[in-house]
Design a protein around this motif. Structure first.
Motif, PDB file in Angstrom:
ATOM      1  N   THR A 179      55.002   3.044   5.061  1.00 18.04           N
ATOM      2  CA  THR A 179      56.246   3.672   4.609  1.00 18.04           C
ATOM      3  C   THR A 179      56.527   4.898   5.467  1.00 18.04           C
ATOM      4  O   THR A 179      55.611   5.525   6.015  1.00 18.04           O
ATOM      5  CB  THR A 179      56.153   4.103   3.133  1.00 18.04           C
ATOM      6  OG1 THR A 179      55.124   5.079   2.993  1.00 18.04           O
ATOM      7  CG2 THR A 179      55.868   2.914   2.223  1.00 18.04           C
ATOM      8  N   ALA A 180      57.798   5.225   5.575  1.00 15.79           N
ATOM      9  CA  ALA A 180      58.190   6.412   6.337  1.00 15.79           C
ATOM     10  C   ALA A 180      57.628   7.679   5.680  1.00 15.79           C
ATOM     11  O   ALA A 180      57.216   8.618   6.368  1.00 15.79           O
ATOM     12  CB  ALA A 180      59.715   6.497   6.425  1.00 15.79           C
ATOM     13  N   SER A 181      57.578   7.685   4.357  1.00 12.05           N
ATOM     14  CA  SER A 181      57.063   8.870   3.654  1.00 12.05           C
ATOM     15  C   SER A 181      55.579   9.058   3.936  1.00 12.05           C
ATOM     16  O   SER A 181      55.101  10.200   4.060  1.00 12.05           O
ATOM     17  CB  SER A 181      57.318   8.746   2.148  1.00 12.05           C
ATOM     18  OG  SER A 181      56.740   7.559   1.634  1.00 12.05           O
ATOM     19  N   TYR A 182      54.826   7.963   4.067  1.00  4.58           N
ATOM     20  CA  TYR A 182      53.402   8.072   4.382  1.00  4.58           C
ATOM     21  C   TYR A 182      53.202   8.660   5.779  1.00  4.58           C
ATOM     22  O   TYR A 182      52.379   9.558   5.978  1.00  4.58           O
ATOM     23  CB  TYR A 182      52.742   6.696   4.297  1.00  4.58           C
ATOM     24  CG  TYR A 182      51.330   6.653   4.850  1.00  4.58           C
ATOM     25  CD1 TYR A 182      50.255   7.188   4.150  1.00  4.58           C
ATOM     26  CD2 TYR A 182      51.079   6.083   6.103  1.00  4.58           C
ATOM     27  CE1 TYR A 182      48.967   7.150   4.661  1.00  4.58           C
ATOM     28  CE2 TYR A 182      49.793   6.051   6.624  1.00  4.58           C
ATOM     29  CZ  TYR A 182      48.745   6.579   5.895  1.00  4.58           C
ATOM     30  OH  TYR A 182      47.480   6.558   6.414  1.00  4.58           O
ATOM     31  N   LEU A 183      53.999   8.177   6.735  1.00  6.18           N
ATOM     32  CA  LEU A 183      53.888   8.694   8.099  1.00  6.18           C
ATOM     33  C   LEU A 183      54.214  10.186   8.128  1.00  6.18           C
ATOM     34  O   LEU A 183      53.514  10.970   8.791  1.00  6.18           O
ATOM     35  CB  LEU A 183      54.826   7.918   9.027  1.00  6.18           C
ATOM     36  CG  LEU A 183      54.538   6.415   9.197  1.00  6.18           C
ATOM     37  CD1 LEU A 183      55.640   5.756  10.011  1.00  6.18           C
ATOM     38  CD2 LEU A 183      53.199   6.204   9.874  1.00  6.18           C
ATOM     39  N   ASN A 184      55.252  10.583   7.427  1.00  5.72           N
ATOM     40  CA  ASN A 184      55.636  11.998   7.412  1.00  5.72           C
ATOM     41  C   ASN A 184      54.604  12.867   6.693  1.00  5.72           C
ATOM     42  O   ASN A 184      54.333  14.001   7.094  1.00  5.72           O
ATOM     43  CB  ASN A 184      57.000  12.165   6.744  1.00  5.72           C
ATOM     44  CG  ASN A 184      58.153  11.779   7.667  1.00  5.72           C
ATOM     45  OD1 ASN A 184      58.119  12.093   8.860  1.00  5.72           O
ATOM     46  ND2 ASN A 184      59.142  11.088   7.134  1.00  5.72           N
ATOM     47  N   LYS A 185      54.019  12.331   5.623  1.00  4.03           N
ATOM     48  CA  LYS A 185      53.029  13.094   4.859  1.00  4.03           C
ATOM     49  C   LYS A 185      51.791  13.383   5.702  1.00  4.03           C
ATOM     50  O   LYS A 185      51.278  14.511   5.713  1.00  4.03           O
ATOM     51  CB  LYS A 185      52.633  12.315   3.604  1.00  4.03           C
ATOM     52  CG  LYS A 185      51.567  13.024   2.774  1.00  4.03           C
ATOM     53  CD  LYS A 185      51.163  12.165   1.579  1.00  4.03           C
ATOM     54  CE  LYS A 185      50.040  12.841   0.798  1.00  4.03           C
ATOM     55  NZ  LYS A 185      49.583  12.012  -0.343  1.00  4.03           N
ATOM     56  N   GLY A 211      64.556   0.093   3.023  1.00  2.00           N
ATOM     57  CA  GLY A 211      64.542   1.423   2.429  1.00  2.00           C
ATOM     58  C   GLY A 211      63.492   2.289   3.108  1.00  2.00           C
ATOM     59  O   GLY A 211      63.547   2.540   4.313  1.00  2.00           O
ATOM     60  N   ASP A 212      62.510   2.714   2.319  1.00  5.37           N
ATOM     61  CA  ASP A 212      61.430   3.536   2.871  1.00  5.37           C
ATOM     62  C   ASP A 212      60.300   2.688   3.451  1.00  5.37           C
ATOM     63  O   ASP A 212      59.446   3.184   4.188  1.00  5.37           O
ATOM     64  CB  ASP A 212      60.880   4.447   1.760  1.00  5.37           C
ATOM     65  CG  ASP A 212      59.896   5.484   2.288  1.00  5.37           C
ATOM     66  OD1 ASP A 212      60.242   6.168   3.266  1.00  5.37           O
ATOM     67  OD2 ASP A 212      58.794   5.592   1.738  1.00  5.37           O
ATOM     68  N   ASN A 213      60.290   1.405   3.133  1.00  6.81           N
ATOM     69  CA  ASN A 213      59.214   0.512   3.564  1.00  6.81           C
ATOM     70  C   ASN A 213      59.451   0.011   4.986  1.00  6.81           C
ATOM     71  O   ASN A 213      60.575  -0.344   5.360  1.00  6.81           O
ATOM     72  CB  ASN A 213      59.095  -0.692   2.619  1.00  6.81           C
ATOM     73  CG  ASN A 213      58.742  -0.265   1.205  1.00  6.81           C
ATOM     74  OD1 ASN A 213      57.868   0.571   1.003  1.00  6.81           O
ATOM     75  ND2 ASN A 213      59.437  -0.813   0.211  1.00  6.81           N
ATOM     76  N   LEU A 214      58.373  -0.034   5.756  1.00  5.03           N
ATOM     77  CA  LEU A 214      58.442  -0.506   7.142  1.00  5.03           C
ATOM     78  C   LEU A 214      57.406  -1.603   7.346  1.00  5.03           C
ATOM     79  O   LEU A 214      56.258  -1.481   6.905  1.00  5.03           O
ATOM     80  CB  LEU A 214      58.145   0.638   8.121  1.00  5.03           C
ATOM     81  CG  LEU A 214      58.991   1.917   7.996  1.00  5.03           C
ATOM     82  CD1 LEU A 214      58.453   2.981   8.937  1.00  5.03           C
ATOM     83  CD2 LEU A 214      60.450   1.612   8.326  1.00  5.03           C
ATOM     84  N   ALA A 215      57.820  -2.691   8.000  1.00  2.00           N
ATOM     85  CA  ALA A 215      56.893  -3.758   8.402  1.00  2.00           C
ATOM     86  C   ALA A 215      56.938  -3.827   9.924  1.00  2.00           C
ATOM     87  O   ALA A 215      57.933  -4.267  10.510  1.00  2.00           O
ATOM     88  CB  ALA A 215      57.297  -5.090   7.781  1.00  2.00           C
TER      89      ALA A 215
END
Length: 567
Positions: A179-185, A211-215
């Motif tokens: 997820t984009a949020s995981y990368l940013n965190k 959305g926020d999920n990336l594959a």
């Protein structure tokens, strides 16, 4: 051509001939190891890849003959080996100036088997180092085509037969979800999804966004990427480490310091150092025999799978073995006045799990004090070491009345000068003399006497109470009485003390042995032991009647329970 030779030289690879140089150049260019064979080697028309059979031999290109292992991957001409796959080719199939027909080989071999084969035969090569780390499956066929093209253009070669594929396994691109949020965190950034996708586009990674999920579809050329943390590294690398903001991590406040157990262990070390001992630090690895020596009840050993040598193949179950080795090292250099201790961990495999225990051990040799004209020279013996240990127990608050020493047979220790140490009937360690069999086997220790003790701190520390209470000097006088006894030799001091203490009443404060005698004027099989008893009432003046009454009970109990004669 000179341009190809120059590039190989710059990469630290010597040039050999136009065919071998091409395979080396392609390996450097694509990361795909290749090999070229003289086609005469395969005159029977077979090119076989298999595991080696026991007893097969192969002479490598470096003219080293190796005994092949059944786990080595080899290439054969249908009968005999011509190459150790992924490591090095055989001398019989070498490309020489007489070679006219060449077979090119480009393959994917099992990384683990290649690594073990290179290690087993001490023959790590450029090819094996690449197979160990992994190669790009998509480059295998491209590499062989590139090599054929170079040979056609620069060596006047003719490509006659094309490509023969034994297997052609396709590997689909790995899809890593994050997820984009995981990368940013993790990075501490505030990148938008579009910015992250652009970074992956620069790597030619296809990304499916929901959305926020990336594959993220990772091509085979990047076999090092398989988990979300790998994607974090790539984003951080291309975004720029210098662009990441420096922030103070949010952590709970800690005051530092040592735990109660660590504090107590340090306290015990300080006491032992105060007794004049020097700290030793020995290896945790030793031989399987030494690992269980000096241990009352050895557990299953913790053994190393790939030891450097047989003397460092098992984890120790005691500290005494390291101290004996230290004594041997010192004795070999004429240093025989020793007082060493070690505080460290022992290891075992018990109850289906691996365990670590904190121990303290000490070893003594030589004299109790350095030779001096002011006092009588006295050699270290069992009782001196026992006194040192008793002082330690007193200093840490263990009641001497609770400590019992029982004769024990422990491997590596003297059969009649060794005792087990019990506190509240719980075994906590051993004390005694190192067995003559051990010292005789060691040339440096031959003829010497070594005494020592080892205690289990994991068992002792929970028995300790916090703090030490000082007791004021008594206001009332004490009364002392001596008691001389004639006893059978098998009767131990501990048995006698137990009877005295259980019948002396509440005013007995101290009991000590003042004399032991056996010999002339004493019946055979008998010994004389004299005790000094101290009686004290801290609240009132003690009278002779009370003490006499206590002594009468003691004498009666000794005569009835142990058949002892009072002299």
């Amino acid at each position: 051509p000179l341009w190809l030779q120059r590039r190989l030289w710059n990469a630290g690879i010597r040039t050999i001939n136009n065919v071998v140089d091409v395979t080396n150049y392609i390996m450097l260019l694509t990361g795909q190891p290749m090999h070229a064979y003289d086609a005469k080697t395969f005159a029977n028309g077979k090119f076989e890849v298999r595991l080696a059979n026991k007893g097969e031999k192969l002479t490598l290109l470096n003219e080293k003959e190796v005994d092949l292992d059944p786990k080595d991957i080899i290439i054969t001409d249908g009968k005999k080996p011509v190459m150790m796959a992924g490591v090095m080719g055989g001398l019989d199939s070498e490309i020489t100036s007489e070679t006219t027909d060449v077979i090119l080989e480009s393959a994917i071999f099992d990384p683990t088997l290649v690594r073990k084969a290179a290690l087993r035969h001490a023959n790590r090569t450029e090819a094996s180092s690449r197979y160990e780390k992994g190669v790009n499956w998509d480059a295998t066929e491209k590499a062989i085509n590139m090599a054929a093209l170079l040979l056609r253009n620069d060596a006047d070669a003719t490509v006659d037969e094309g490509i023969l594929k034994a297997t052609d396994q396709k590997r689909e691109p790995v899809v890593v979800k994050t997820t984009a949020s995981y990368l940013n965190k993790v990075l501490g950034t505030k990148l938008s999804v579009d910015e992250i996708v652009k970074i992956f586009d620069r790597l030619c990674f296809k990304v499916d966004v929901d959305g926020d999920n990336l594959a993220v579809h990772v091509p085979n050329r990047r076999w090092d990427i398989s988990i979300p943390a790998d994607l974090v590294e790539e984003v951080g690398r291309l975004y720029g480490y210098d662009n990441l903001e420096s922030t103070q991590p949010v952590l709970p406040e800690t005051h530092g310091g040592y735990s109660e157990k660590e504090e107590m262990m340090r306290r015990m070390k300080a006491i032992v150092e105060g007794q004049g001992l020097m700290e030793a630090i020995s290896y945790s690895l030793t031989s399987p025999e030494k690992a269980v020596r000096y241990t009352k009840d050895p557990k299953e050993l913790v053994e190393v799978k790939s030891p450097l040598n047989s003397s460092r193949s098992a984890m120790r179950e005691n500290l005494m073995t390291g101290l004996v080795d230290a004594a041997s090292y010192n004795f070999a250099r004429k240093q025989t006045q020793l007082a060493l201790f070690e505080q460290g961990r022992t290891y075992d495999h018990d109850g289906g799990k691996f365990n670590e225990h904190e121990h303290l051990a000490a070893i003594y040799s030589g004299n109790t004090f350095a030779e001096n004209w002011q006092h009588l020279t006295q050699k270290v013996d069992f009782y001196f070491v026992k006194g040192q240990l008793t002082n330690l127990f007193n200093a840490i608050g263990i009641d001497p009345e609770k400590v019992v020493y029982e004769a024990k047979g422990i491997k590596g220790m003297h059969p009649t000068r060794t005792a087990g140490i019990y506190i509240d009937k719980q075994y906590v360690g051993m004390i005694g003399m190192i067995a003559h069999a051990v010292t005789i086997a060691d040339k440096a220790l031959r003829g010497s006497e070594l005494y020592g003790y080892e205690i289990d701190l994991d068992t002792i520390i929970p028995m300790l109470t916090k703090g030490v209470t000082a007791v004021p000097a008594p206001k009332f006088p004490a009364i002392q009485r001596d008691l001389s006894l004639l006893v059978d030799k098998p009767v131990t001091n501990q048995e006698i003390e137990n009877v005295i203490k259980s019948n002396a009443g509440k005013y007995l404060t101290e009991l000590k042995v003042i004399d032991v005698y056996a010999g002339a004027h004493i019946d055979v099989g008998k010994k004389s032991i004299a005790y000094n008893l101290t009686f004290l009432n801290r609240k009132d003046t003690l009278t002779d009647d009370v003490v006499n009454n206590a002594m009468d009970k003691i004498v009666a109990a000794l005569e009835n329970d142990l058949a002892i004669k009072v002299r």
